[in-house]
Write a protein that holds these residues in place. Structure first.
Motif, PDB file in Angstrom:
ATOM      1  N   GLU A 140       0.830  -1.208   0.000  1.00 25.59           N
ATOM      2  CA  GLU A 140       0.000   0.000   0.000  1.00 25.59           C
ATOM      3  C   GLU A 140       0.863   1.256   0.000  1.00 25.59           C
ATOM      4  O   GLU A 140       0.527   2.245  -0.662  1.00 25.59           O
ATOM      5  CB  GLU A 140      -0.965   0.007   1.192  1.00 25.59           C
ATOM      6  CG  GLU A 140      -1.950   1.161   1.170  1.00 25.59           C
ATOM      7  CD  GLU A 140      -2.715   1.298  -0.153  1.00 25.59           C
ATOM      8  OE1 GLU A 140      -2.941   2.453  -0.575  1.00 25.59           O
ATOM      9  OE2 GLU A 140      -3.064   0.280  -0.783  1.00 25.59           O
ATOM     10  N   ILE A 141       1.988   1.232   0.705  1.00 25.00           N
ATOM     11  CA  ILE A 141       2.917   2.375   0.663  1.00 25.00           C
ATOM     12  C   ILE A 141       3.415   2.562  -0.772  1.00 25.00           C
ATOM     13  O   ILE A 141       3.477   3.687  -1.280  1.00 25.00           O
ATOM     14  CB  ILE A 141       4.103   2.155   1.637  1.00 25.00           C
ATOM     15  CG1 ILE A 141       3.603   2.199   3.081  1.00 25.00           C
ATOM     16  CG2 ILE A 141       5.190   3.207   1.408  1.00 25.00           C
ATOM     17  CD1 ILE A 141       4.626   1.750   4.109  1.00 25.00           C
ATOM     18  N   GLU A 153       0.486  -1.096 -10.714  1.00 25.36           N
ATOM     19  CA  GLU A 153       0.707  -1.750  -9.420  1.00 25.36           C
ATOM     20  C   GLU A 153       1.984  -2.583  -9.433  1.00 25.36           C
ATOM     21  O   GLU A 153       2.524  -2.887  -8.381  1.00 25.36           O
ATOM     22  CB  GLU A 153      -0.493  -2.628  -9.048  1.00 25.36           C
ATOM     23  CG  GLU A 153      -1.656  -1.859  -8.510  1.00 25.36           C
ATOM     24  CD  GLU A 153      -2.703  -2.767  -7.873  1.00 25.36           C
ATOM     25  OE1 GLU A 153      -2.701  -3.985  -8.109  1.00 25.36           O
ATOM     26  OE2 GLU A 153      -3.517  -2.235  -7.112  1.00 25.36           O
ATOM     27  N   GLN A 154       2.459  -2.966 -10.602  1.00 23.57           N
ATOM     28  CA  GLN A 154       3.742  -3.672 -10.679  1.00 23.57           C
ATOM     29  C   GLN A 154       4.837  -2.802 -10.066  1.00 23.57           C
ATOM     30  O   GLN A 154       5.706  -3.293  -9.343  1.00 23.57           O
ATOM     31  CB  GLN A 154       4.090  -4.013 -12.134  1.00 23.57           C
ATOM     32  CG  GLN A 154       3.252  -5.095 -12.740  1.00 23.57           C
ATOM     33  CD  GLN A 154       3.597  -6.476 -12.210  1.00 23.57           C
ATOM     34  OE1 GLN A 154       4.730  -6.757 -11.839  1.00 23.57           O
ATOM     35  NE2 GLN A 154       2.596  -7.336 -12.155  1.00 23.57           N
ATOM     36  N   GLU A 155       4.790  -1.518 -10.367  1.00 25.17           N
ATOM     37  CA  GLU A 155       5.782  -0.597  -9.811  1.00 25.17           C
ATOM     38  C   GLU A 155       5.595  -0.457  -8.307  1.00 25.17           C
ATOM     39  O   GLU A 155       6.559  -0.326  -7.558  1.00 25.17           O
ATOM     40  CB  GLU A 155       5.696   0.770 -10.487  1.00 25.17           C
ATOM     41  CG  GLU A 155       6.885   1.654 -10.225  1.00 25.17           C
ATOM     42  CD  GLU A 155       8.196   1.094 -10.775  1.00 25.17           C
ATOM     43  OE1 GLU A 155       9.230   1.259 -10.085  1.00 25.17           O
ATOM     44  OE2 GLU A 155       8.201   0.503 -11.870  1.00 25.17           O
ATOM     45  N   ALA A 156       4.350  -0.511  -7.846  1.00 31.94           N
ATOM     46  CA  ALA A 156       4.085  -0.470  -6.403  1.00 31.94           C
ATOM     47  C   ALA A 156       4.731  -1.676  -5.721  1.00 31.94           C
ATOM     48  O   ALA A 156       5.294  -1.561  -4.627  1.00 31.94           O
ATOM     49  CB  ALA A 156       2.585  -0.444  -6.137  1.00 31.94           C
ATOM     50  N   SER A 174       9.080  -3.988  -2.507  1.00 29.57           N
ATOM     51  CA  SER A 174      10.258  -4.868  -2.362  1.00 29.57           C
ATOM     52  C   SER A 174      11.416  -4.107  -1.747  1.00 29.57           C
ATOM     53  O   SER A 174      12.117  -4.625  -0.874  1.00 29.57           O
ATOM     54  CB  SER A 174      10.690  -5.430  -3.720  1.00 29.57           C
ATOM     55  OG  SER A 174       9.742  -6.303  -4.224  1.00 29.57           O
ATOM     56  N   HIS A 175      11.624  -2.870  -2.204  1.00 27.75           N
ATOM     57  CA  HIS A 175      12.701  -2.052  -1.638  1.00 27.75           C
ATOM     58  C   HIS A 175      12.436  -1.751  -0.162  1.00 27.75           C
ATOM     59  O   HIS A 175      13.362  -1.766   0.652  1.00 27.75           O
ATOM     60  CB  HIS A 175      12.855  -0.755  -2.434  1.00 27.75           C
ATOM     61  CG  HIS A 175      13.434  -0.950  -3.788  1.00 27.75           C
ATOM     62  ND1 HIS A 175      14.734  -1.348  -4.011  1.00 27.75           N
ATOM     63  CD2 HIS A 175      12.876  -0.824  -5.019  1.00 27.75           C
ATOM     64  CE1 HIS A 175      14.963  -1.444  -5.301  1.00 27.75           C
ATOM     65  NE2 HIS A 175      13.843  -1.139  -5.941  1.00 27.75           N
ATOM     66  N   ILE A 176      11.187  -1.489   0.172  1.00 29.39           N
ATOM     67  CA  ILE A 176      10.836  -1.211   1.569  1.00 29.39           C
ATOM     68  C   ILE A 176      11.087  -2.443   2.432  1.00 29.39           C
ATOM     69  O   ILE A 176      11.685  -2.349   3.504  1.00 29.39           O
ATOM     70  CB  ILE A 176       9.367  -0.740   1.686  1.00 29.39           C
ATOM     71  CG1 ILE A 176       9.194   0.615   0.997  1.00 29.39           C
ATOM     72  CG2 ILE A 176       8.925  -0.681   3.146  1.00 29.39           C
ATOM     73  CD1 ILE A 176       7.743   1.029   0.802  1.00 29.39           C
TER      74      ILE A 176
END
Length: 172
Positions: A27-28, A46-49, A54-56
């Protein structure tokens, strides 16, 4: 921004797992994508989300490469599949007990990857759970066998017992 200008979209191999098992981080990522899309008139999906999530997730786990979102997502998905297949009942994925089980699996996987499994079970308590919930305990042992295969280390009785308790809630 360069990728958007060139029409390049990076798909995330564990999109579904991240969206499902790391919903807060996802969600972030969604909020970030909406802000970028609105501010810069881009069309990220949403793929980019999921990529941002993943980075988070990886940042939350520090620089320890054993704790990566891709590996965790795949393990969580496989364990949930084992539980569903072995349970041989229809599981309502919107049920609170299912959601609690997923959260438990998520933390189990994170502990397994970090090598920080719980291991102070009372043998009498383990025996009680095994006797009262034999089907759930057998499924938990199958999860343990899978994790043993992946990590080359047996799952402690405490982890098996706790998994069995979560599984019991889902299959009844």
């Amino acid at each position: 921004m360069e990728r958007d200008a060139k029409g390049i979209e990076i798909t995330n191999r564990v999109y579904w797992e991240i969206k499902t098992y790391y919903s807060h981080e996802f969600e972030i990522g969604n909020v970030a994508v909406r802000l970028v899309n609105q501010t810069f008139n881009t069309d990220f999906s949403e793929q980019e989300a999921a990529n941002i999530a993943s980075h988070i997730i990886n940042a939350e786990n520090g620089n320890d490469e054993r704790k990566d979102a891709l590996k965790a997502g795949q393990l969580i998905s496989r364990i949930i599949s084992i539980i569903k297949y072995q349970a041989d009942v229809t599981i309502n994925e919107h049920q609170m007990n299912y959601q609690r089980c997923v959260v438990h699996v998520k933390f189990l996987v994170e502990r397994a990857i970090a090598g920080e499994l719980l291991d102070d079970a009372d043998p009498a308590m383990v025996a009680l759970v095994a006797n009262q919930n034999p089907r759930a305990f057998t499924i938990a042992q199958k999860v343990a066998a899978y994790l043993n295969m992946k990590f080359k280390a047996p799952l402690p009785d405490e982890e098996i017992m706790l998994m069995a308790m979560q599984i019991q809630r889902v299959i009844t």
